[in-house]
Scaffold this active site. Structure first.
Site, PDB file in Angstrom:
ATOM      1  N   THR A   1       0.993  -1.019  -0.036  1.00 50.22           N
ATOM      2  CA  THR A   1       0.155  -0.017   0.044  1.00 50.22           C
ATOM      3  C   THR A   1       0.825   1.222   0.101  1.00 50.22           C
ATOM      4  O   THR A   1       1.577   1.347   0.958  1.00 50.22           O
ATOM      5  CB  THR A   1      -1.178   0.012   1.157  1.00 50.22           C
ATOM      6  OG1 THR A   1      -1.757  -1.355   1.240  1.00 50.22           O
ATOM      7  CG2 THR A   1      -1.641   1.036   1.210  1.00 50.22           C
TER       8      THR A   1
ATOM      9  N   LYS B   1       4.703  -8.741   3.619  1.00 52.92           N
ATOM     10  CA  LYS B   1       3.283  -8.262   3.539  1.00 52.92           C
ATOM     11  C   LYS B   1       2.407  -9.007   2.640  1.00 52.92           C
ATOM     12  O   LYS B   1       1.868  -8.965   1.249  1.00 52.92           O
ATOM     13  CB  LYS B   1       3.158  -6.857   3.055  1.00 52.92           C
ATOM     14  CG  LYS B   1       2.116  -5.866   3.160  1.00 52.92           C
ATOM     15  CD  LYS B   1       2.310  -4.485   3.573  1.00 52.92           C
ATOM     16  CE  LYS B   1       0.803  -3.949   3.800  1.00 52.92           C
ATOM     17  NZ  LYS B   1       0.714  -2.679   4.028  1.00 52.92           N
TER      18      LYS B   1
ATOM     19  N   GLU C   1       2.945  -5.044  17.131  1.00 53.70           N
ATOM     20  CA  GLU C   1       2.568  -4.100  16.232  1.00 53.70           C
ATOM     21  C   GLU C   1       1.154  -3.506  16.609  1.00 53.70           C
ATOM     22  O   GLU C   1       0.355  -3.746  17.099  1.00 53.70           O
ATOM     23  CB  GLU C   1       2.868  -4.380  14.909  1.00 53.70           C
ATOM     24  CG  GLU C   1       1.953  -5.547  14.383  1.00 53.70           C
ATOM     25  CD  GLU C   1       2.158  -6.045  12.992  1.00 53.70           C
ATOM     26  OE1 GLU C   1       3.099  -5.284  12.197  1.00 53.70           O
ATOM     27  OE2 GLU C   1       1.554  -6.966  12.572  1.00 53.70           O
TER      28      GLU C   1
HETATM   29  C1  LIG Z   1      -0.216  -5.253   9.912  1.00 51.26           C
HETATM   30  C2  LIG Z   1       0.550  -4.210   9.630  1.00 51.26           C
HETATM   31  N1  LIG Z   1       1.843  -3.890   9.917  1.00 51.26           N
HETATM   32  C3  LIG Z   1       2.759  -2.798   9.823  1.00 51.26           C
HETATM   33  C4  LIG Z   1       1.936  -1.844   8.651  1.00 51.26           C
HETATM   34  C5  LIG Z   1       3.013  -0.699   8.406  1.00 51.26           C
HETATM   35  O1  LIG Z   1       3.640  -1.023   7.044  1.00 51.26           O
HETATM   36  P1  LIG Z   1       3.991   0.159   6.265  1.00 51.26           P
HETATM   37  O2  LIG Z   1       5.069   0.826   6.936  1.00 51.26           O
HETATM   38  O3  LIG Z   1       4.721  -0.662   5.160  1.00 51.26           O
HETATM   39  O4  LIG Z   1       2.986   0.909   5.691  1.00 51.26           O
HETATM   40  C6  LIG Z   1       0.899  -1.972   8.084  1.00 51.26           C
HETATM   41  C7  LIG Z   1       0.338  -1.287   7.140  1.00 51.26           C
HETATM   42  O5  LIG Z   1      -0.585  -1.290   6.552  1.00 51.26           O
HETATM   43  C8  LIG Z   1       0.171  -3.593   8.478  1.00 51.26           C
HETATM   44  O6  LIG Z   1      -0.975  -3.572   7.827  1.00 51.26           O
END
Ligand SMILES: Cc1ncc(COP(=O)(O)O)c(C=O)c1O
Length: 271
Positions: free
Chosen positions: A29, A140, A173
């Site tokens: 994203t 991801k 997280e």
């Molecule tokens: C479960 C989860 N952890 C962490 C993040 C943060 O990721 P990023 O910094 O790549 O947006 C996201 C982002 O949507 C997420 O869905």
């Protein structure tokens, strides 16, 4: 904006897509500003790493060029890239020769309340725990049912994010963010080798902290560490940093290190 599948305008994917059947794929994203995909190199690095770990065969130079072309047409917004392992017939066995499908979807810019970034947010205590699976940790990938369950735990607008622990009670997280604590001037963040998504903004902040000479520890932390923290914040690659001002009976100020990193994150998200 009209979505693209494999570079062509499309509104649907094939029923036999392994993304639909098994969540067999990866996604990113990405914030887009003035036609530029932000933090692009870090997004593409995570994607490439995910492809390698899951043995997904993808034409990554094509993914990059298509993504940039799509972002240029979007202007400002949020771009979701899904890389779905090729189609299959019934059964888990994957065709090793299949090339991943590229799905691009554009949305308008996220319009979170300004107060989240300015005054900070309250974190919801999620009961849903993250399972430990080192083979998937950090990626991801498309299997996001834990986040779906966690996000269904609160409906009020008082909580902008939820805190997720693993099944052993370690802090991991947010539901859609990564977590940082500050204690005695040291920046702390959970290590993500058992579960969790290794966020792009987390990676950018770890690099920025190292460049700024900020003391840093990536490790295992529990709720007691949260209680002892001087500052707490969450981050992702769309909104940057939100200070956490409250979690249950705990309260924190939006402290100096949070504000400093928040300014750095804003610059990264301001093409
Ligand atoms: C479960 C989860 N952890 C962490 C993040 C943060 O990721 P990023 O910094 O790549 O947006 C996201 C982002 O949507 C997420 O869905």
């Amino acid at each position: 904006m009209q979505s693209w599948v494999d570079g062509q305008p499309a509104d649907a994917v094939a029923l036999k897509s392994r993304a639909l059947a098994y969540g067999d794929g990866l996604f990113e994203t990405i914030a887009v500003k003035a036609g530029q995909p932000l933090l692009l190199e870090l997004h593409l690095q995570r994607l490439a790493h995910g492809c390698q770990r899951l043995a997904i065969s993808a034409d990554l130079p094509l993914v990059r060029s298509e993504l940039c072309r799509y972002a240029a047409l979007m202007g400002d917004g949020v771009l979701k890239l899904i890389l779905a392992r090729g189609d299959s017939q019934r059964g888990y066995a994957a065709d090793p020769l299949a090339t991943a499908r590229r799905i691009l979807q554009g949305s308008p810019p996220a319009n979170y309340p300004q107060a989240n970034a300015e005054q900070g947010i309250r974190l919801f205590p999620c009961r849903t725990r993250l399972a430990e699976q080192p083979l998937l940790a950090g990626l991801k990938h498309l299997n996001r049912l834990e986040q779906v369950l966690a996000r269904s735990e609160w409906q009020d607008t008082e909580h902008a994010e939820g805190l997720m622990l693993d099944t052993s009670g370690r802090l991991v997280e947010g539901v859609y963010s990564n977590l940082f604590l500050v204690r005695d001037g040291v920046l702390l963040t959970p290590e993500l080798s058992r579960c969790g998504v290794a966020g792009v903004m987390r990676a950018a902040l770890l690099e920025a902290a190292a460049n700024e000479g900020i003391a840093l520890r990536v490790g295992d932390f529990v709720l007691q560490d949260l209680a002892q923290a001087d500052e707490v914040f969450v981050c992702n690659s769309v909104y940057g940093i939100w200070p956490v001002r409250a979690f249950e009976a705990l309260n924190w100020p939006a402290g100096p290190l949070t504000r400093k990193l928040q300014r750095i994150a804003s610059v990264l998200l301001d093409a």
